[in-house]
Design a protein around this motif. Structure first.
Motif, PDB file in Angstrom:
ATOM      1  N   ASN B 144       0.826  -1.210   0.000  1.00 51.98           N
ATOM      2  CA  ASN B 144       0.000   0.000   0.000  1.00 51.98           C
ATOM      3  C   ASN B 144       0.864   1.265   0.000  1.00 51.98           C
ATOM      4  OD1 ASN B 144      -2.407  -1.364  -0.013  1.00 51.98           O
ATOM      5  ND2 ASN B 144      -2.658  -1.342   2.207  1.00 51.98           N
ATOM      6  N   LYS B 145       1.936   1.237   0.769  1.00 43.92           N
ATOM      7  CA  LYS B 145       2.755   2.455   0.896  1.00 43.92           C
ATOM      8  C   LYS B 145       3.670   2.666  -0.300  1.00 43.92           C
ATOM      9  CE  LYS B 145       5.853   4.994   3.985  1.00 43.92           C
ATOM     10  NZ  LYS B 145       5.081   6.196   4.319  1.00 43.92           N
ATOM     11  N   PHE B 146       4.306   1.568  -0.762  1.00 42.33           N
ATOM     12  CA  PHE B 146       5.352   1.741  -1.774  1.00 42.33           C
ATOM     13  C   PHE B 146       4.927   1.313  -3.181  1.00 42.33           C
ATOM     14  CE2 PHE B 146       7.750   1.102   2.279  1.00 42.33           C
ATOM     15  CZ  PHE B 146       8.276   2.381   2.364  1.00 42.33           C
ATOM     16  N   GLY B 147       3.735   0.766  -3.326  1.00 45.52           N
ATOM     17  CA  GLY B 147       3.240   0.411  -4.659  1.00 45.52           C
ATOM     18  C   GLY B 147       4.043  -0.685  -5.321  1.00 45.52           C
ATOM     19  N   THR B 148       4.381  -0.504  -6.590  1.00 44.55           N
ATOM     20  CA  THR B 148       5.001  -1.585  -7.348  1.00 44.55           C
ATOM     21  C   THR B 148       6.532  -1.531  -7.308  1.00 44.55           C
ATOM     22  OG1 THR B 148       4.896  -0.242  -9.348  1.00 44.55           O
ATOM     23  CG2 THR B 148       3.079  -1.774  -8.983  1.00 44.55           C
ATOM     24  N   LYS B 149       7.090  -0.539  -6.639  1.00 42.87           N
ATOM     25  CA  LYS B 149       8.552  -0.400  -6.661  1.00 42.87           C
ATOM     26  C   LYS B 149       9.135  -0.483  -5.251  1.00 42.87           C
ATOM     27  CE  LYS B 149      12.090   2.459  -8.903  1.00 42.87           C
ATOM     28  NZ  LYS B 149      13.086   1.804  -8.107  1.00 42.87           N
ATOM     29  N   GLU B 150      10.086  -1.363  -5.063  1.00 40.34           N
ATOM     30  CA  GLU B 150      10.745  -1.501  -3.767  1.00 40.34           C
ATOM     31  C   GLU B 150      11.604  -0.276  -3.481  1.00 40.34           C
ATOM     32  OE1 GLU B 150      13.091  -5.043  -3.474  1.00 40.34           O
ATOM     33  OE2 GLU B 150      13.830  -4.548  -1.469  1.00 40.34           O
ATOM     34  N   PRO B 151      11.437   0.351  -2.321  1.00 43.45           N
ATOM     35  CA  PRO B 151      12.279   1.506  -1.995  1.00 43.45           C
ATOM     36  C   PRO B 151      13.674   1.062  -1.568  1.00 43.45           C
ATOM     37  CG  PRO B 151      10.826   1.021  -0.171  1.00 43.45           C
ATOM     38  CD  PRO B 151      10.492   0.033  -1.251  1.00 43.45           C
ATOM     39  N   GLU B 152      14.543   2.043  -1.296  1.00 38.44           N
ATOM     40  CA  GLU B 152      15.878   1.754  -0.768  1.00 38.44           C
ATOM     41  C   GLU B 152      15.751   1.065   0.589  1.00 38.44           C
ATOM     42  OE1 GLU B 152      18.951   2.231  -2.292  1.00 38.44           O
ATOM     43  OE2 GLU B 152      17.515   2.402  -3.938  1.00 38.44           O
ATOM     44  N   PRO B 153      16.755   0.218   0.944  1.00 37.80           N
ATOM     45  CA  PRO B 153      16.622  -0.592   2.162  1.00 37.80           C
ATOM     46  C   PRO B 153      16.350   0.210   3.436  1.00 37.80           C
ATOM     47  CG  PRO B 153      18.577  -1.251   0.928  1.00 37.80           C
ATOM     48  CD  PRO B 153      17.959  -0.126   0.183  1.00 37.80           C
ATOM     49  N   ILE B 154      17.040   1.318   3.623  1.00 38.86           N
ATOM     50  CA  ILE B 154      16.877   2.017   4.910  1.00 38.86           C
ATOM     51  C   ILE B 154      15.472   2.604   5.031  1.00 38.86           C
ATOM     52  CG2 ILE B 154      17.717   3.945   6.339  1.00 38.86           C
ATOM     53  CD1 ILE B 154      20.531   3.189   5.491  1.00 38.86           C
ATOM     54  N   GLU B 155      14.967   3.174   3.948  1.00 35.49           N
ATOM     55  CA  GLU B 155      13.589   3.689   3.963  1.00 35.49           C
ATOM     56  C   GLU B 155      12.604   2.550   4.234  1.00 35.49           C
ATOM     57  OE1 GLU B 155      12.305   5.469   0.300  1.00 35.49           O
ATOM     58  OE2 GLU B 155      10.342   6.037   1.130  1.00 35.49           O
ATOM     59  N   LEU B 156      12.822   1.444   3.506  1.00 37.92           N
ATOM     60  CA  LEU B 156      11.924   0.305   3.626  1.00 37.92           C
ATOM     61  C   LEU B 156      11.902  -0.255   5.047  1.00 37.92           C
ATOM     62  CD1 LEU B 156      10.181  -2.006   2.406  1.00 37.92           C
ATOM     63  CD2 LEU B 156      12.303  -3.172   1.871  1.00 37.92           C
ATOM     64  N   PHE B 157      13.071  -0.546   5.584  1.00 40.59           N
ATOM     65  CA  PHE B 157      13.102  -1.264   6.862  1.00 40.59           C
ATOM     66  C   PHE B 157      12.835  -0.334   8.058  1.00 40.59           C
ATOM     67  CE2 PHE B 157      15.106  -4.419   4.083  1.00 40.59           C
ATOM     68  CZ  PHE B 157      14.391  -5.538   4.441  1.00 40.59           C
ATOM     69  N   THR B 158      13.056   0.975   7.870  1.00 45.73           N
ATOM     70  CA  THR B 158      12.620   1.900   8.913  1.00 45.73           C
ATOM     71  C   THR B 158      11.095   1.839   9.023  1.00 45.73           C
ATOM     72  OG1 THR B 158      14.503   3.320   8.428  1.00 45.73           O
ATOM     73  CG2 THR B 158      12.708   4.305   9.687  1.00 45.73           C
ATOM     74  N   TYR B 159      10.434   1.728   7.879  1.00 53.45           N
ATOM     75  CA  TYR B 159       8.971   1.589   7.900  1.00 53.45           C
ATOM     76  C   TYR B 159       8.553   0.228   8.473  1.00 53.45           C
ATOM     77  CZ  TYR B 159       4.101   1.888   6.409  1.00 53.45           C
ATOM     78  OH  TYR B 159       2.731   1.904   6.397  1.00 53.45           O
TER      79      TYR B 159
END
Lengths: 260, 260
Positions: B144-159
């Motif tokens: 829901n938050k990032f849609g079809t594209k995986e964000p950078e690891p730090i952004e992703l795993f902080t979330y």
């Protein structure tokens, strides 16, 4: 090309006998030395054993041969790579989750121009094979058509047969697909199946010096269907599927079949 | 409760030593006899071994102990059931595909009222555990938050850390999560980690009479981090994580950490 093997049974049954034959084709009696994998359903759960090594020399394949895991649905694949490098992410079966079930898929054959002709959106491939790509496309189509609710098996797999024949236009597409309840097979050019039930008799493997008397291993109520690229036994009568034919099995018995 | 084990390394490394200790806690030195599972990443692919039987008595666990699979990321779980029956579909780790990667998840703890508080829509659980349900909810939120594209690891795993602390409100939520590249750990009440690098020394398992000299098993460039519910060795200094702490490792090294 590759070799496929699958089982559907009405009681949890081990596939050690058939697997013992098939694994010899992975580098010994056959050239399919580019990895192998097998998925066993137990209830709604499933577990896979996979190895990018030849099955004939794999310690994990040896364990699977000797350790009788009882299952009502099994899909197995030994690989001779043609599309995609020899590595774990390109090793069948592929498993994805949809509608609260595990979907297991294995493909024998080769597809041309698959990326252009089978665009994917919801399910994104991890490896680089034509096979996994076609699986993702298939799941996308199913989700687009049926939304969030899984339809009845015959409606579902009749549509899978239609999709299979569309994929088959791109090359060779022998398919095994299961959701744990049903086992679906689509024949492009090479698939055989056999249903074993009482009265059970003897069978002898083609690829290894192993003979079994199913009468001693089963009860009179057991019904077990095995599907394979090529017959695995030399003294039983296997049904050869023709191009475009599909078969749907549930608990060992044929639920539907047709020509797509 | 259960026990967790994970590894992140900068060179493909086997986990036989640590797993030899942990498996003893599955029915021998510990009470976690309700199944176990381990997932090894090799490149983008991964393979799992799972068994609903106690790890201390499992032929498959024995194979994993003796067969050194070299991997850069591993997640392992031994189960003492509290939510959901002892069966294969309730056996960790759980694996799902998103953004063209395999996501592997294991949880130690217990969550109350999880179905009401963690509604799922895109990812539907197969089994009946609180753990798998929370995993599906987590993936739903990420998509829901990032849609079809995986964000950078730090952004992703902080979330992921923020989401983990939301789940943690429902009970106890010690989490291991990996996409093959990164290994994320969230501590609710019980997690320890250690990074081994040159100069390497000796270590002795707590749960089995096994001693290893890592100096003989490694090169000076190797960096290997191991995370476990409880320390696995008696003569090394493990970092104890505190409640709400998270750690992100990549290729054996800490990439980020924080308090959620």
């Amino acid at each position: 090309m590759c070799e496929l093997l699958a089982m559907s049974a009405n009681v949890p049954t081990d596939i050690c006998f058939s697997f013992s034959g098939l694994m010899q084709r992975g580098g010994n009696t056959g050239p399919h030395k580019d990895g192998w994998g097998i998925t066993f359903y137990e209830g709604k759960g499933c577990r896979s054993f996979k190895d990018p090594l030849p099955s004939a020399k794999s310690a994990i394949a040896k364990l699977v041969t000797e350790y009788p895991i009882k299952s009502e649905a099994v899909i197995c694949h030994i690989r001779q790579a043609n599309s995609g490098a020899v590595c774990l992410e390109n090793t069948h079966p592929f498993i994805r989750q949809m509608w609260g079930k595990n979907w297991t898929y294995a493909h024998n054959g080769q597809l041309k121009d698959f990326a252009e002709n089978l665009p994917v959106k919801l399910h994104i491939p991890i490896g680089t094979t034509d096979s996994e790509h076609a699986f993702c496309w298939l799941l996308d189509q199913l989700q687009n058509k049926f939304g969030t609710k899984e339809p009845e098996p015959i409606e579902l797999f009749t549509y899978v047969a239609t999709l299979s024949s569309q994929i088959n236009v791109l090359g060779v597409f022998n398919l095994l697909l299961s959701n744990g309840d049903c086992l679906f097979a689509f024949c492009s050019n090479n698939l055989h199946w056999i249903t074993r039930k009482a009265p059970f008799g003897e069978a002898t493997l083609i690829d290894a010096e192993v003979k079994i008397n199913f009468h001693h291993e089963t009860t009179d109520k057991d019904i077990v269907t095995v599907i394979a690229t090529q017959p695995l036994t030399q003294d039983e009568c296997w049904h050869k599927m023709t191009s475009g034919q599909w078969q749907l099995f549930c608990l060992g018995e044929s639920l539907a079949s047709g020509e797509a």
